[in-house]
Write a protein that holds these residues in place. Sequence first.
Motif, short mmCIF file in Angstrom:
data_model
loop_
_atom_site.label_atom_id
_atom_site.label_comp_id
_atom_site.label_asym_id
_atom_site.label_seq_id
_atom_site.Cartn_x
_atom_site.Cartn_y
_atom_site.Cartn_z
N ALA A 2 1.45 2.80 3.49
CA ALA A 2 1.51 4.23 3.23
C ALA A 2 0.66 4.60 2.02
O ALA A 2 0.50 3.83 1.09
N THR A 3 0.11 5.80 2.03
CA THR A 3 -0.58 6.36 0.88
C THR A 3 0.14 7.62 0.46
O THR A 3 1.14 8.02 1.06
N SER A 4 -0.41 8.29 -0.56
CA SER A 4 0.24 9.49 -1.06
C SER A 4 0.32 10.58 -0.01
O SER A 4 1.17 11.46 -0.08
N SER A 5 -0.58 10.54 0.97
CA SER A 5 -0.59 11.58 1.99
C SER A 5 0.01 11.12 3.31
O SER A 5 0.00 11.86 4.28
N ASP A 13 8.70 -2.19 2.90
CA ASP A 13 7.47 -2.30 2.13
C ASP A 13 6.72 -0.98 2.10
O ASP A 13 6.13 -0.60 1.09
N ASP A 14 6.73 -0.29 3.25
CA ASP A 14 6.03 0.98 3.35
C ASP A 14 6.68 2.02 2.45
O ASP A 14 6.00 2.79 1.76
N ILE A 15 7.99 2.07 2.45
CA ILE A 15 8.71 3.01 1.60
C ILE A 15 8.44 2.72 0.12
O ILE A 15 8.19 3.64 -0.68
N ALA A 16 8.46 1.46 -0.26
CA ALA A 16 8.22 1.09 -1.65
C ALA A 16 6.83 1.51 -2.11
O ALA A 16 6.66 2.07 -3.19
N ALA A 17 5.82 1.24 -1.28
CA ALA A 17 4.45 1.60 -1.64
C ALA A 17 4.30 3.12 -1.77
O ALA A 17 3.64 3.61 -2.69
#
Length: 343
Positions: A2-5, A13-17
């Motif tokens: 994931a990114t900021s957008s 892991d995606d939620i943490a990032a």
Amino acid sequence: MATSSTPPNGAPDDIAAHLMDQAMGHLFSAALRTAAQYRIADHLAEGPRTPEQLAVATDTHAPHLRRVLRYLAARGIFREDASGAYQLTPVARALRTDVPGSLHPAVMMITDELFLRTSARMPEAVREGGAAFERLFGVPLFAHLAADPAQRELFDSGMSSLSGPVDEAVVAVYPFPQTGTVVDIGGGRGGLLRAVLRRRPQLTGVLFDQPPPLAHHLLDGDELKGRWRTEEGDFFSSVPRGGDVYVLKHVLHDWADEDCRRILRTCRAAMDRGTRLLVIDSVLPPGNAPHFGKTMDVAMMTVLDGQERTAQEFSTLLSAGGFRLTRVLPTAAFPSIVEAVAE
């Protein structure tokens, strides 16, 4: 990842990032300010350039500059091509200082240490109420600006820059009368009044504000000659009489409800029954929908003890000031036009 957008898909892991990227949002403000301060967009106006070329042109450190540009490109500010050179994106073009509607002054204002330090005190504002700015600097924002001409210039030029797209969006939507007088209360340098007078060649206008912004007003020129005047004053005390349409653009959101009621009552005292008042501010939508007004709302909370409002909140506020809300018109920009009439 994931990114900021990119919203997280539910994987840990995606939620943490995603969450950590959001927590580091202050770094994006710092990187954007860096690009604005060194006028990277101006240097890319004639075509792509490598970080090394940009570093020579801006007298900066090429390896660090490359890393900042890479970070900004990942968020749509600039774009890196296959050769490693960077070029403008549509968003980055608005950072150029030499284009109509440049947002460079607005970015420099919003990312200034004055406001970054204030935002960092948001937890105090939430705990205690009131504006974090006043607790940090000892005086309200406008008193601080009155004592610091350089900060006042930064603020006025930034607000004028931020207002440019709003001015054009307002005149594109609202049916201003063909004749009469528009009174722009707290109108800053007069960008909106200029846009209105250009759209309606028979209208006249009054730009009402305090001396610092009026000293740099935007109304000079043969096109508007003889159709406007400036007037200094305090909208808590009195405003010019005799107008056919009164405008409060980005004024009420600066103030808490009681102060807004004072401003509205002052305006009402100068207006005949049935005269129109236009409040140009964000109108917050219900639910969880993204809206720039929700960002502005927390900014107003920390800096000025002001707020953005819903349509119902505007209706209640206007009624207490002697007005009746008649309609809310959305614009192509982030604010809406809240139309009311004096009762």
